[in-house]
Scaffold this active site. Structure first.
Site, PDB file in Angstrom:
ATOM      1  N   GLY A  89     -32.388 -40.256  -2.895  1.00 26.24           N
ATOM      2  CA  GLY A  89     -32.667 -38.999  -3.576  1.00 26.24           C
ATOM      3  C   GLY A  89     -33.019 -37.955  -2.540  1.00 26.24           C
ATOM      4  O   GLY A  89     -32.565 -38.006  -1.404  1.00 26.24           O
ATOM      5  N   CYS A  90     -33.832 -37.016  -2.925  1.00 26.13           N
ATOM      6  CA  CYS A  90     -34.249 -35.959  -2.014  1.00 26.13           C
ATOM      7  C   CYS A  90     -34.949 -36.578  -0.804  1.00 26.13           C
ATOM      8  O   CYS A  90     -35.859 -37.389  -0.942  1.00 26.13           O
ATOM      9  CB  CYS A  90     -35.189 -35.004  -2.742  1.00 26.13           C
ATOM     10  SG  CYS A  90     -35.888 -33.753  -1.682  1.00 26.13           S
ATOM     11  N   PHE A  91     -34.530 -36.178   0.369  1.00 22.18           N
ATOM     12  CA  PHE A  91     -35.099 -36.789   1.577  1.00 22.18           C
ATOM     13  C   PHE A  91     -36.517 -36.349   1.877  1.00 22.18           C
ATOM     14  O   PHE A  91     -37.207 -36.969   2.660  1.00 22.18           O
ATOM     15  CB  PHE A  91     -34.195 -36.605   2.791  1.00 22.18           C
ATOM     16  CG  PHE A  91     -33.597 -35.246   3.033  1.00 22.18           C
ATOM     17  CD1 PHE A  91     -34.220 -34.059   2.670  1.00 22.18           C
ATOM     18  CD2 PHE A  91     -32.367 -35.146   3.656  1.00 22.18           C
ATOM     19  CE1 PHE A  91     -33.649 -32.818   2.920  1.00 22.18           C
ATOM     20  CE2 PHE A  91     -31.780 -33.912   3.919  1.00 22.18           C
ATOM     21  CZ  PHE A  91     -32.433 -32.754   3.546  1.00 22.18           C
TER      22      PHE A  91
END
Length: 170
Positions: free
Chosen positions: A9-11
């Site tokens: 997902g979002c890093f």
């Protein structure tokens, strides 16, 4: 030092989590396995690069094993969702474990086999060799440190980590 690359997902949230794990020496967020050289965030979000938002994790294997690194990773994601983590949807948000040449593949497969026992749905986390990694723009690096109110799909995992002996106190 050893390196592994993780897509979950979002890093931003993955980086915030792993910066707090004992034995993690360095992290960097970026775009992995892109078919475009040095893609921008906008290009990656378009889906045309086939890149995944990923976290490079450099760890001291004398302090933490790859198996433990991966167990931490699975505390941060839902490995049964394709191209989605939390509110982040798109191919760039797929979950994945990306390795450099070496013997890590056997360890990765063993961990996934063990984790699969916890789920009724199949794990769809991809496992691939690293082809390339381009660091993300500077504003993405340590984003949640710079923007403490920023979105993070894995806040619960970060809070749970603080209760363990593997928390580094940061």
């Amino acid at each position: 030092m050893k390196r592994i690359f993780l897509g979950g997902g979002c890093f931003w949230g993955l980086e915030a989590y792993f910066k707090r794990v004992k034995g993690i020496e360095k992290t960097s967020v970026g775009y992995l396995n892109s078919k475009v050289n040095s893609p921008t965030y906008q290009e990656v979000c378009s889906g045309k690069t086939e890149a995944v938002e990923a976290l490079m994790v450099e760890y001291d294997e004398n302090i933490i094993s790859l198996e433990k690194v991966l167990n931490h990773f699975f505390k941060n994601i839902d490995p049964t969702t394709l191209d989605k983590q939390g509110h982040d949807i798109g191919t760039q948000y797929r979950s994945g474990i990306y390795y450099l040449k070496g013997n890590e593949l056997e360890i990765i497969r063993k961990v996934i086999e063990n984790i699969q026992r916890e789920y009724s749905k199949p794990i769809v986390t991809e496992v691939k060799e690293v082809k390339n990694f381009y660091p993300a723009e500077e504003y993405h690096q340590a984003y949640l440190e710079k923007n403490p109110g920023g979105y993070c799909h894995n806040l619960g995992a970060i809070l749970d980590l603080k209760k363990t002996e593997e928390y580094n106190g940061k």
